[in-house]
Design an enzyme around this catalytic site. Structure first.
Site, short mmCIF file in Angstrom:
data_model
loop_
_atom_site.label_atom_id
_atom_site.label_comp_id
_atom_site.label_asym_id
_atom_site.label_seq_id
_atom_site.Cartn_x
_atom_site.Cartn_y
_atom_site.Cartn_z
N ASP A 187 33.58 40.56 39.11
CA ASP A 187 33.56 40.17 40.51
C ASP A 187 32.64 41.16 41.25
OD1 ASP A 187 34.45 38.78 42.82
OD2 ASP A 187 36.10 40.17 43.11
N ASP A 230 45.57 36.62 37.99
CA ASP A 230 46.80 36.54 38.80
C ASP A 230 46.50 36.48 40.29
OD1 ASP A 230 45.93 39.38 38.92
OD2 ASP A 230 47.78 39.61 40.09
P1 IMP Z 1 35.73 43.81 40.17
O1 IMP Z 1 36.04 45.26 40.00
O2 IMP Z 1 35.62 43.42 41.64
O3 IMP Z 1 34.58 43.30 39.37
O4 IMP Z 1 37.00 43.01 39.79
C1 IMP Z 1 37.45 42.91 38.56
C2 IMP Z 1 38.94 42.62 38.59
O5 IMP Z 1 39.36 41.99 39.82
C3 IMP Z 1 39.21 41.60 37.52
O6 IMP Z 1 39.47 42.25 36.31
C4 IMP Z 1 40.40 40.86 38.09
O7 IMP Z 1 41.58 41.54 37.70
C5 IMP Z 1 40.25 40.93 39.59
N1 IMP Z 1 39.67 39.67 40.14
C6 IMP Z 1 38.42 39.48 40.58
N2 IMP Z 1 38.24 38.21 41.01
C7 IMP Z 1 39.43 37.59 40.81
C8 IMP Z 1 39.87 36.23 41.04
O8 IMP Z 1 39.15 35.31 41.50
N3 IMP Z 1 41.17 35.98 40.69
C9 IMP Z 1 42.00 36.92 40.18
N4 IMP Z 1 41.62 38.18 39.94
C10 IMP Z 1 40.34 38.52 40.26
#
Ligand code: IMP
Ligand code: MG
Length: 179
Positions: free
Chosen positions: A104, A160
């Site tokens: 994300d 989740d």
């Molecule tokens: P990042 O650090 O923003 O890349 O996010 C990674 C973590 O955020 C993932 O491993 C997920 O646990 C959570 N995450 C990001 N987007 C979503 C979503 O659309 N639904 C649920 N969890 C998300």
């Protein structure tokens, strides 16, 4: 008004996920043949994807997991990624394949990269089932991506909302009036 627990409509079906997981497994099997491979699962979200994926990687491999958190019960990353558990295996002389269910903002993988780089592995690569490119804040990309998805909050197959929905066998989009 806030919606009670209602399973969402199917966004990516269980069959479509299974076909993609097999395809990723085949590619990873080809790429890591003959190499000492350690798979690192980012818990809790990745556990279902990892459980399916490692069973279609036809190679000897070691499996470890690490727990990180950043979401604080909301649907946008805090950017402040907290380490909740340590790795157990020795990673020196190993090729590391980090598996997460979704990429994300990228803050989680940047944090993991910092932790793993300090352990002197032979290489580090990233595999994610879902990529939300539009939300990227950090300079990181995944080497293996299952599906490119739009900027929607998705749930199911390990993903989740407030720790619910992880056990849905498919991926759905969270309703707007969630609570
Ligand atoms: P990042 O650090 O923003 O890349 O996010 C990674 C973590 O955020 C993932 O491993 C997920 O646990 C959570 N995450 C990001 N987007 C979503 C979503 O659309 N639904 C649920 N969890 C998300
Ligand atoms: Mg996660």
């Amino acid at each position: 008004m806030c919606t009670p627990y209602i399973p969402p409509e199917v966004f990516i079906s269980a069959d479509t996920i299974a076909a993609k997981v097999k395809e990723l497994g085949r590619q990873i099997t080809l790429d890591y043949a003959g190499k000492p491979l350690t798979v690192i699962s980012i818990s809790n979200g990745a556990i279902i994807f990892v459980a399916d994926l490692v069973r279609v990687i036809d190679l000897p491999l070691q499996l470890d997991s690490i727990m990180l958190a950043s979401y604080n019960n909301s649907t946008s990353s805090s950017g402040n990624v907290v380490l909740r558990s340590q790795l157990k295996l020795d990673l020196v002389g190993r090729h590391l394949l980090v598996i997460d269910e979704i990429l994300d903002t990228g803050h989680t993988l940047v944090k993991i990269n910092e932790i793993l780089s300090a352990k002197n592995p032979l290489s580090i690569r990233y595999c994610v089932l879902l990529n939300k490119q539009a939300r990227r804040q950090a300079d990181i990309r995944a080497d293996y991506v299952g599906f490119e998805i739009p900027d929607k909050f998705v749930i199911g197959y390990g993903l989740d909302f407030n720790e619910y929905y992880r056990n849905l066998p498919y991926i759905g989009v969270m309703a707007e009036d969630r609570c």
